[in-house]
Design a protein around this motif. Structure first.
Motif, PDB file in Angstrom:
ATOM      1  N   ILE A  59       0.851  -1.191   0.000  1.00 14.69           N
ATOM      2  CA  ILE A  59       0.000   0.000   0.000  1.00 14.69           C
ATOM      3  C   ILE A  59       0.885   1.238   0.000  1.00 14.69           C
ATOM      4  O   ILE A  59       2.044   1.195   0.413  1.00 14.69           O
ATOM      5  CB  ILE A  59      -0.962   0.052   1.204  1.00 14.69           C
ATOM      6  CG1 ILE A  59      -0.199   0.131   2.522  1.00 14.69           C
ATOM      7  CG2 ILE A  59      -1.916  -1.118   1.202  1.00 14.69           C
ATOM      8  CD1 ILE A  59      -1.056   0.500   3.711  1.00 14.69           C
ATOM      9  N   ASP A  60       0.341   2.346  -0.489  1.00 13.51           N
ATOM     10  CA  ASP A  60       1.037   3.625  -0.488  1.00 13.51           C
ATOM     11  C   ASP A  60       0.641   4.397   0.765  1.00 13.51           C
ATOM     12  O   ASP A  60      -0.545   4.542   1.064  1.00 13.51           O
ATOM     13  CB  ASP A  60       0.660   4.442  -1.723  1.00 13.51           C
ATOM     14  CG  ASP A  60       1.153   3.793  -3.001  1.00 13.51           C
ATOM     15  OD1 ASP A  60       2.267   3.254  -2.985  1.00 13.51           O
ATOM     16  OD2 ASP A  60       0.409   3.823  -3.996  1.00 13.51           O
ATOM     17  N   VAL A  61       1.643   4.904   1.471  1.00 15.93           N
ATOM     18  CA  VAL A  61       1.418   5.712   2.668  1.00 15.93           C
ATOM     19  C   VAL A  61       1.848   7.136   2.336  1.00 15.93           C
ATOM     20  O   VAL A  61       2.946   7.355   1.828  1.00 15.93           O
ATOM     21  CB  VAL A  61       2.224   5.173   3.864  1.00 15.93           C
ATOM     22  CG1 VAL A  61       1.982   6.021   5.093  1.00 15.93           C
ATOM     23  CG2 VAL A  61       1.865   3.730   4.134  1.00 15.93           C
ATOM     24  N   THR A  62       0.974   8.114   2.628  1.00 12.57           N
ATOM     25  CA  THR A  62       1.265   9.513   2.356  1.00 12.57           C
ATOM     26  C   THR A  62       1.132  10.301   3.653  1.00 12.57           C
ATOM     27  O   THR A  62       0.083  10.287   4.293  1.00 12.57           O
ATOM     28  CB  THR A  62       0.289  10.085   1.314  1.00 12.57           C
ATOM     29  OG1 THR A  62       0.328   9.256   0.157  1.00 12.57           O
ATOM     30  CG2 THR A  62       0.676  11.497   0.942  1.00 12.57           C
ATOM     31  N   CYS A  63       2.200  11.005   4.005  1.00  7.18           N
ATOM     32  CA  CYS A  63       2.209  11.822   5.212  1.00  7.18           C
ATOM     33  C   CYS A  63       1.699  13.223   4.883  1.00  7.18           C
ATOM     34  O   CYS A  63       1.737  13.662   3.730  1.00  7.18           O
ATOM     35  CB  CYS A  63       3.625  11.903   5.782  1.00  7.18           C
ATOM     36  SG  CYS A  63       3.734  12.885   7.295  1.00  7.18           S
ATOM     37  N   SER A  64       1.260  13.953   5.898  1.00  9.10           N
ATOM     38  CA  SER A  64       0.783  15.318   5.681  1.00  9.10           C
ATOM     39  C   SER A  64       1.922  16.254   5.279  1.00  9.10           C
ATOM     40  O   SER A  64       1.674  17.310   4.700  1.00  9.10           O
ATOM     41  CB  SER A  64       0.106  15.836   6.945  1.00  9.10           C
ATOM     42  OG  SER A  64       1.008  15.839   8.025  1.00  9.10           O
TER      43      SER A  64
ATOM     44  N   ARG B 198       3.552  -2.747   3.545  1.00  9.99           N
ATOM     45  CA  ARG B 198       2.601  -3.839   3.340  1.00  9.99           C
ATOM     46  C   ARG B 198       1.589  -3.837   4.468  1.00  9.99           C
ATOM     47  O   ARG B 198       1.910  -3.550   5.605  1.00  9.99           O
ATOM     48  CB  ARG B 198       3.330  -5.168   3.269  1.00  9.99           C
ATOM     49  CG  ARG B 198       4.239  -5.253   2.055  1.00  9.99           C
ATOM     50  CD  ARG B 198       5.009  -6.549   1.988  1.00  9.99           C
ATOM     51  NE  ARG B 198       4.182  -7.733   2.060  1.00  9.99           N
ATOM     52  CZ  ARG B 198       3.696  -8.391   1.002  1.00  9.99           C
ATOM     53  NH1 ARG B 198       3.957  -7.966  -0.204  1.00  9.99           N
ATOM     54  NH2 ARG B 198       2.967  -9.469   1.156  1.00  9.99           N
ATOM     55  N   SER B 199       0.337  -4.163   4.118  1.00 13.32           N
ATOM     56  CA  SER B 199      -0.727  -4.142   5.103  1.00 13.32           C
ATOM     57  C   SER B 199      -1.896  -4.990   4.636  1.00 13.32           C
ATOM     58  O   SER B 199      -2.037  -5.274   3.448  1.00 13.32           O
ATOM     59  CB  SER B 199      -1.201  -2.701   5.333  1.00 13.32           C
ATOM     60  OG  SER B 199      -2.318  -2.671   6.194  1.00 13.32           O
ATOM     61  N   THR B 200      -2.753  -5.348   5.560  1.00 14.02           N
ATOM     62  CA  THR B 200      -4.007  -6.020   5.212  1.00 14.02           C
ATOM     63  C   THR B 200      -5.112  -5.003   4.979  1.00 14.02           C
ATOM     64  O   THR B 200      -6.222  -5.374   4.629  1.00 14.02           O
ATOM     65  CB  THR B 200      -4.439  -6.978   6.339  1.00 14.02           C
ATOM     66  OG1 THR B 200      -4.587  -6.224   7.541  1.00 14.02           O
ATOM     67  CG2 THR B 200      -3.432  -8.087   6.532  1.00 14.02           C
ATOM     68  N   HIS B 201      -4.809  -3.718   5.160  1.00 13.88           N
ATOM     69  CA  HIS B 201      -5.781  -2.637   4.964  1.00 13.88           C
ATOM     70  C   HIS B 201      -6.195  -2.527   3.500  1.00 13.88           C
ATOM     71  O   HIS B 201      -7.336  -2.181   3.200  1.00 13.88           O
ATOM     72  CB  HIS B 201      -5.185  -1.323   5.471  1.00 13.88           C
ATOM     73  CG  HIS B 201      -6.118  -0.179   5.533  1.00 13.88           C
ATOM     74  ND1 HIS B 201      -7.244  -0.179   6.320  1.00 13.88           N
ATOM     75  CD2 HIS B 201      -6.109   1.018   4.891  1.00 13.88           C
ATOM     76  CE1 HIS B 201      -7.878   0.962   6.171  1.00 13.88           C
ATOM     77  NE2 HIS B 201      -7.210   1.712   5.302  1.00 13.88           N
ATOM     78  N   ALA B 202      -5.259  -2.771   2.595  1.00 14.36           N
ATOM     79  CA  ALA B 202      -5.485  -2.842   1.144  1.00 14.36           C
ATOM     80  C   ALA B 202      -5.989  -1.553   0.517  1.00 14.36           C
ATOM     81  O   ALA B 202      -6.621  -1.587  -0.532  1.00 14.36           O
ATOM     82  CB  ALA B 202      -6.426  -3.993   0.805  1.00 14.36           C
ATOM     83  N   LYS B 203      -5.749  -0.404   1.163  1.00 15.07           N
ATOM     84  CA  LYS B 203      -6.083   0.901   0.587  1.00 15.07           C
ATOM     85  C   LYS B 203      -4.932   1.848   0.894  1.00 15.07           C
ATOM     86  O   LYS B 203      -4.112   1.587   1.775  1.00 15.07           O
ATOM     87  CB  LYS B 203      -7.362   1.475   1.203  1.00 15.07           C
ATOM     88  CG  LYS B 203      -8.633   0.732   0.845  1.00 15.07           C
ATOM     89  CD  LYS B 203      -9.855   1.507   1.285  1.00 15.07           C
ATOM     90  CE  LYS B 203     -10.087   1.308   2.757  1.00 15.07           C
ATOM     91  NZ  LYS B 203     -11.326   1.904   3.242  1.00 15.07           N
TER      92      LYS B 203
END
Length: 73
Positions: free
Chosen positions: A12-17, A25-30
Motif C-alpha cells: 500500500i502507499d502511505v502519504t504523510c501530511s 505492506r498491510s491487510t488494509h489494502a487501501k
C-alpha cells in the motif's frame, strides 16, 4: 494451515501530511494517509521543544530541585 482464512497482505502507499510518501505492506489494502512520519516527527528530526505550560517545570524545580541538599545560613 487452513486455506482461505488469512487476509490478503498487499503493498500500500502511505502519504504523510508533510508530503513524504513510501510503500509498506498491510491487510488494509487501501492507500493510507498519516499525520506524522519519520521525516517530520520531532523525535526523529531532533527538533523537540520542551514546553513549560504554566511554569510547571519551575514549580517542580522549586519544590524538589534542592531535595536533600543542605541549605546555607
Amino acid at each position: 494451515m487452513k486455506a482461505d482464512i488469512h487476509p490478503v497482505y498487499v503493498d500500500i502507499d502511505v502519504t504523510c501530511s508533510c508530503g513524504n510518501k513510501f510503500v509498506t505492506r498491510s491487510t488494509h489494502a487501501k492507500a493510507l494517509p498519516i499525520d506524522v512520519c519519520n521525516e517530520c516527527h520531532p523525535f526523529y528530526t531532533g527538533k523537540q521543544k520542551t514546553l513549560d505550560t504554566g511554569g510547571r517545570v519551575q514549580k517542580f524545580a522549586d519544590r524538589f530541585g534542592m531535595f536533600g541538599a543542605v541549605k546555607k545560613a
